[in-house]
Design an enzyme around this catalytic site. Structure first.
Site, PDB file in Angstrom:
ATOM      1  N   ARG A  23       0.803  -1.219   0.000  1.00  0.00           N
ATOM      2  CA  ARG A  23       0.000   0.000   0.000  1.00  0.00           C
ATOM      3  C   ARG A  23       0.844   1.282   0.000  1.00  0.00           C
ATOM      4  O   ARG A  23       0.336   2.373  -0.223  1.00  0.00           O
ATOM      5  CB  ARG A  23      -0.955  -0.008   1.215  1.00  0.00           C
ATOM      6  CG  ARG A  23      -2.080  -1.008   1.072  1.00  0.00           C
ATOM      7  CD  ARG A  23      -2.788  -1.287   2.385  1.00  0.00           C
ATOM      8  NE  ARG A  23      -2.055  -2.242   3.226  1.00  0.00           N
ATOM      9  CZ  ARG A  23      -2.455  -2.656   4.428  1.00  0.00           C
ATOM     10  NH1 ARG A  23      -3.580  -2.181   4.939  1.00  0.00           N
ATOM     11  NH2 ARG A  23      -1.742  -3.528   5.126  1.00  0.00           N
ATOM     12  N   GLN A  85      12.377 -14.589   6.428  1.00  0.00           N
ATOM     13  CA  GLN A  85      11.080 -15.087   5.961  1.00  0.00           C
ATOM     14  C   GLN A  85      11.098 -14.920   4.438  1.00  0.00           C
ATOM     15  O   GLN A  85      10.766 -13.866   3.912  1.00  0.00           O
ATOM     16  CB  GLN A  85       9.945 -14.264   6.573  1.00  0.00           C
ATOM     17  CG  GLN A  85       8.581 -14.841   6.254  1.00  0.00           C
ATOM     18  CD  GLN A  85       7.436 -13.878   6.538  1.00  0.00           C
ATOM     19  OE1 GLN A  85       7.622 -12.668   6.580  1.00  0.00           O
ATOM     20  NE2 GLN A  85       6.244 -14.423   6.708  1.00  0.00           N
ATOM     21  N   THR A  91       1.651 -12.696   9.038  1.00  0.00           N
ATOM     22  CA  THR A  91       2.326 -12.313  10.285  1.00  0.00           C
ATOM     23  C   THR A  91       2.628 -13.520  11.178  1.00  0.00           C
ATOM     24  O   THR A  91       3.646 -13.555  11.870  1.00  0.00           O
ATOM     25  CB  THR A  91       1.484 -11.288  11.054  1.00  0.00           C
ATOM     26  OG1 THR A  91       0.123 -11.743  11.123  1.00  0.00           O
ATOM     27  CG2 THR A  91       1.496  -9.928  10.390  1.00  0.00           C
ATOM     28  N   TYR A 113       5.165  -5.235  15.521  1.00  0.00           N
ATOM     29  CA  TYR A 113       5.162  -5.074  14.074  1.00  0.00           C
ATOM     30  C   TYR A 113       6.071  -3.899  13.712  1.00  0.00           C
ATOM     31  O   TYR A 113       6.023  -2.848  14.361  1.00  0.00           O
ATOM     32  CB  TYR A 113       3.748  -4.795  13.555  1.00  0.00           C
ATOM     33  CG  TYR A 113       2.785  -5.974  13.666  1.00  0.00           C
ATOM     34  CD1 TYR A 113       3.236  -7.244  13.998  1.00  0.00           C
ATOM     35  CD2 TYR A 113       1.428  -5.811  13.426  1.00  0.00           C
ATOM     36  CE1 TYR A 113       2.358  -8.318  14.090  1.00  0.00           C
ATOM     37  CE2 TYR A 113       0.540  -6.874  13.523  1.00  0.00           C
ATOM     38  CZ  TYR A 113       1.011  -8.128  13.860  1.00  0.00           C
ATOM     39  OH  TYR A 113       0.143  -9.180  13.953  1.00  0.00           O
ATOM     40  N   ASN A 242       0.477   2.126   6.912  1.00  0.00           N
ATOM     41  CA  ASN A 242       0.224   1.236   5.781  1.00  0.00           C
ATOM     42  C   ASN A 242       0.335   1.957   4.447  1.00  0.00           C
ATOM     43  O   ASN A 242       0.621   1.338   3.433  1.00  0.00           O
ATOM     44  CB  ASN A 242      -1.144   0.574   5.914  1.00  0.00           C
ATOM     45  CG  ASN A 242      -1.180  -0.339   7.132  1.00  0.00           C
ATOM     46  OD1 ASN A 242      -0.341  -1.220   7.290  1.00  0.00           O
ATOM     47  ND2 ASN A 242      -2.120  -0.093   8.013  1.00  0.00           N
ATOM     48  N   ARG A 348      28.723  23.816   3.082  1.00  0.00           N
ATOM     49  CA  ARG A 348      28.644  22.462   2.516  1.00  0.00           C
ATOM     50  C   ARG A 348      29.597  21.511   3.237  1.00  0.00           C
ATOM     51  O   ARG A 348      30.389  21.929   4.077  1.00  0.00           O
ATOM     52  CB  ARG A 348      28.927  22.546   1.015  1.00  0.00           C
ATOM     53  CG  ARG A 348      27.797  23.262   0.263  1.00  0.00           C
ATOM     54  CD  ARG A 348      28.189  23.551  -1.162  1.00  0.00           C
ATOM     55  NE  ARG A 348      28.709  22.364  -1.830  1.00  0.00           N
ATOM     56  CZ  ARG A 348      29.553  22.391  -2.866  1.00  0.00           C
ATOM     57  NH1 ARG A 348      29.987  23.546  -3.340  1.00  0.00           N
ATOM     58  NH2 ARG A 348      29.973  21.276  -3.401  1.00  0.00           N
ATOM     59  N   TYR A 402      39.008  24.466  -8.763  1.00  0.00           N
ATOM     60  CA  TYR A 402      38.821  23.370  -9.715  1.00  0.00           C
ATOM     61  C   TYR A 402      39.370  23.781 -11.076  1.00  0.00           C
ATOM     62  O   TYR A 402      39.010  24.830 -11.607  1.00  0.00           O
ATOM     63  CB  TYR A 402      37.319  23.072  -9.788  1.00  0.00           C
ATOM     64  CG  TYR A 402      36.946  21.884 -10.636  1.00  0.00           C
ATOM     65  CD1 TYR A 402      37.563  20.650 -10.438  1.00  0.00           C
ATOM     66  CD2 TYR A 402      35.970  21.989 -11.619  1.00  0.00           C
ATOM     67  CE1 TYR A 402      37.215  19.547 -11.208  1.00  0.00           C
ATOM     68  CE2 TYR A 402      35.606  20.890 -12.388  1.00  0.00           C
ATOM     69  CZ  TYR A 402      36.238  19.673 -12.186  1.00  0.00           C
ATOM     70  OH  TYR A 402      35.893  18.589 -12.940  1.00  0.00           O
ATOM     71  N   ALA A 438      42.109  44.724  -3.985  1.00  0.00           N
ATOM     72  CA  ALA A 438      40.787  44.422  -4.534  1.00  0.00           C
ATOM     73  C   ALA A 438      40.879  44.145  -6.034  1.00  0.00           C
ATOM     74  O   ALA A 438      41.717  44.711  -6.729  1.00  0.00           O
ATOM     75  CB  ALA A 438      39.854  45.601  -4.288  1.00  0.00           C
ATOM     76  N   ARG A 455      46.026  42.964 -11.325  1.00  0.00           N
ATOM     77  CA  ARG A 455      44.897  43.507 -12.083  1.00  0.00           C
ATOM     78  C   ARG A 455      45.434  44.549 -13.070  1.00  0.00           C
ATOM     79  O   ARG A 455      46.539  45.057 -12.907  1.00  0.00           O
ATOM     80  CB  ARG A 455      43.891  44.160 -11.128  1.00  0.00           C
ATOM     81  CG  ARG A 455      44.473  45.346 -10.404  1.00  0.00           C
ATOM     82  CD  ARG A 455      43.603  45.826  -9.256  1.00  0.00           C
ATOM     83  NE  ARG A 455      44.108  47.063  -8.713  1.00  0.00           N
ATOM     84  CZ  ARG A 455      43.955  47.435  -7.450  1.00  0.00           C
ATOM     85  NH1 ARG A 455      43.328  46.654  -6.599  1.00  0.00           N
ATOM     86  NH2 ARG A 455      44.426  48.585  -7.045  1.00  0.00           N
TER      87      ARG A 455
END
Ligand code: UD1
Ligand code: CA
Length: 476
Positions: A23, A85, A91, A113, A242, A348, A402, A438, A455
Site C-alpha cells: 500500500r 522469511q 504475520t 510489528y 500502511n 557544505r 577546480y 581588490a 589587475r
C-alpha cells in the site's frame, strides 16, 4: 491467574519487518521509509531493547539486506538477531520464522510489528507488568478507534463486574458486517509464553480471505486455553503505517512529541507546528529556534544558540552562543562557539568554522576551515581552503579550486587581508599578514607581510566624456 502457566522468565522480542508494504506504492520496503530521520522499524526495535528484551529478533524478507544494514547501523552492539522469511505468508508465518533464532530461549516473547512506530515505553511496561502479574498464555494491547477501518477487530464477550473477555481477533477482510462495527482494534503488540506461541503457530493454517497465516489467530487459541490479558492504549500510540498518508500522520504526532520534549528541556521553539527536528537530535538549553527550521538526524546544537527562520541543518554541529541567521543551510558542517552565520549562507560538507567566525550573506563554503575570528561576510565562495585566524575575506572573493580535472587547495595565512572581488587560483598560498588588493587575480604565492596586486592598471582620459557628449549633441 492460570496456575498451569509457566513463569514468564526472561524476555525476548520478535519484530516483524519482512513485508513489502504494497500500500506504500514504493520500490522501497515499508520499514525502510523514514520517519523523522530514522527508518520506520527503528522505533519498535528500540522499544524492545529499552524494555530489556534479549535477544531481539528482526524478521526480514523484502529487501532483507538493506533492512539488516539499517538496523545494524542503528543498533551496533550485536543485540539484534536476524531471521529470514523468504516468502511473506503472513504475520503468523513471520513469527514462526524466528523460532530457530530463539531455539535455546524459553520465557516471554514480545511480538511487535515493524510498521507501528509510536508506541510509548510506559505502555509496553504496563503490558509486561500485566503479563508478569497474571501469567497468561498471551497478553495483548488493544485500543478503541474512532475509525477502525483496516485494523483487526477484537471480539469479546461481556461479563458481569469484570472487563469483557477477549475471544479472538478477526481481520477486517474476514469480518462480518456486525464484527466490522466493533471499535476495539488489535494493536499488533503481544506478549506470549514462548512454548505456547510457537506450538500454536505451527498448527495454524491460512484459511482466510488473504490466504495468509495470521498471527492474530493465536489469540483465539490462547483464549480457549485460559484468559487473554488485554491492556488498553490510546489509538494514537498503536496507529500503524500502511500508506503514505498514514506515514505523514504518524510523523506529525512524533514531531510534536519531539518538539515538546525539547521545550521541556529549556529550548524555545517559536512555532512548533513548522519546526522539524529529527529523532535523536541534541539541543542545549536556552537555544531559540525560529519558524520553519529543519534540524535533521545527526545534528547537535549547543546552548544559547539562535537559529532564525528557515534554516536547514543536516549532520552538523553548532557551538554554544552561535547565531544562524535566516535561511542558512548547513550540511556536514561544524560551527564553533559564538559564530555568526548568514542570512542565506550555504555551508557544505567539510566546512569547519572555529570560534567567533563570521560568514555572511550569499557565502558558500566547502571543505574549508575558517580559523578563529576570521570573517567572510559577503558574496564569497571558499572551497578546499584553509583560512587563518583573524583573516578578512572581502566581498566577492572566489577560490578557484577546480581546474576542470582536479581540486586544489588555497591557504590564506593568519592575519591576511583579502580585498573585494579577488580570485585566488589554486593551488596558492597567501602568507601571514599579507594584503591582496581588490579585484586581483592571484596565481602565485604571496609572501608574508607583502602586498599583491594582480589587475590591469587604471587609465584615465581627462575630458573624454565631456567631448563625447558635445559630439553627440552636434549630431556628428
Ligand atoms: C495487522 C494485524 C491486525 C492489526 C494491525 C495493527 C494480522 C493478521 N493482522 O494487520 O489485526 O490490527 O496489524 O497494525 O497480523 N509482515 C511480515 N511478514 C508477513 C506479513 C507481514 O514480516 O508475511 C510484517 C510487515 O512488514 C509489517 C507487519 O508485519 O511490519 C504487519 O503487517 P501488515 O501486512 O501491515 O498487517 P496489517 O494488515 O496492518
Ligand atoms: Ca500494518
Amino acid at each position: 491467574m492460570d496456575a498451569s502457566s509457566p513463569n514468564p522468565g526472561p524476555l525476548a522480542a520478535v519484530v516483524l519487518c519482512a513485508g513489502k508494504g504494497t500500500r506504500m506504492k514504493s520500490e522501497k520496503a515499508k520499514v525502510l521509509h523514514s520517519l523523522l530521520g530514522r527508518p520506520l522499524c527503528f522505533y519498535p526495535i528500540w522499544r524492545a531493547v529499552e524494555l530489556g528484551a534479549a535477544p531481539v529478533v528482526a524478521v526480514l524478507g523484502h529487501q532483507a539486506d538493506e533492512v539488516q544494514k539499517v538496523i545494524s547501523e542503528a543498533f551496533p552492539d550485536r543485540l539484534i538477531r536476524y531471521a529470514m522469511q523468504p516468502e511473506q505468508r503472513g504475520t503468523g508465518h513471520a513469527v514462526l520464522c524466528a523460532r530457530e533464532a530463539l531455539r535455546s530461549f524459553e520465557g516471554a516473547v514480545l511480538v511487535l510489528y515493524g510498521d507501528v512506530p509510536l508506541l510509548c515505553r510506559e505502555t509496553l511496561e504496563r503490558l509486561w507488568e500485566a503479563f508478569r502479574a497474571r501469567r497468561p498464555k498471551l497478553a495483548m494491547i488493544t485500543s478503541i478507534a474512532d475509525q477502525p477501518t483496516g485494523y483487526g477487530r477484537v471480539v469479546t464477550q461481556a461479563r458481569d463486574n469484570q472487563p469483557a473477555k477477549v475471544l479472538r481477533v478477526v481481520e477486517e477482510k474476514d469480518a462480518s458486517a456486525e464484527e466490522r462495527c466493533i471499535d476495539e482494534v488489535n494493536a499488533g503488540i503481544y506478549l506470549a509464553d514462548s512454548r505456547f506461541l510457537f506450538e500454536a503457530l505451527s498448527q495454524l493454517g491460512g484459511e482466510n480471505a488473504q490466504g495468509e497465516v495470521y498471527l492474530t489467530d493465536v489469540v483465539e487459541r490462547a483464549a480457549k486455553e485460559g484468559e487473554v490479558v488485554a491492556v488498553r492504549a490510546d489509538f494514537e500510540e498503536i496507529a500503524g503505517v500502511n500508506d503514505r498518508s498514514e506515514l505523514a500522520a504518524r510523523a506529525a504526532v512524533l514531531r510534536m512529541r519531539i518538539n515538546t520534549e525539547h521545550m521541556k528541556r529549556g529550548v524555545t521553539i517559536q512555532h512548533p507546528e513548522t519546526t522539524f527536528i529529527d529523532d535523536g537530535v541534541e539541543i542545549g538549553p536556552n537555544t531559540v529556534i525560529g519558524p520553519m527550521v529543519s534540524i535533521h538526524a545527526g545534528c547537535e546544537v549547543g546552548a544559547d544558540v539562535r537559529i532564525w527562520q528557515g534554516c536547514v541543518l543536516n549532520q552538523s554541529t553548532v557551538g554554544d552562543g552561535s547565531e544562524l541567521r535566516p535561511y542558512s543551510v548547513l550540511d556536514e558542517t561544524v560551527v564553533g562557539p559564538r559564530c555568526q552565520v548568514g542570512p542565506f549562507a550555504r555551508l557544505r560538507p567539510g566546512s569547519v568554522l572555529e570560534e567567533g567566525v563570521h560568514v555572511g550573506n550569499f557565502v558558500e563554503t566547502k571543505k574549508t576551515r575558517i580559523r578563529k575570528g576570521a570573517k567572510a561576510n559577503h558574496l564569497t565562495y571558499l572551497g578546499d581552503a584553509d583560512i587563518g585566524s583573524g583573516v578578512n575575506v572581502g566581498a566577492g572573493t572566489i577560490t578557484c579550486n577546480y581546474d576542470g580535472e582536479a581540486k586544489h587547495p588555497t591557504v590564506i595565512s593568519d592575519g591576511a587581508f583579502i580585498g573585494s572581488d579577488v580570485t585566488l587560483v589554486a593551488p596558492v598560498t597567501v602568507g601571514e599578514g599579507a594584503y591582496v588588493g581588490a579585484g586581483s587575480t592571484i596565481t602565485e604565492d604571496v609572501p608574508p607581510g607583502s602586498l599583491a596586486l594582480g589587475r590591469g592598471r587604471q587609465v584615465v582620459k581627462e575630458g573624454w566624456a565631456v567631448k563625447r557628449r558635445a559630439r553627440r549633441s552636434r549630431g556628428s
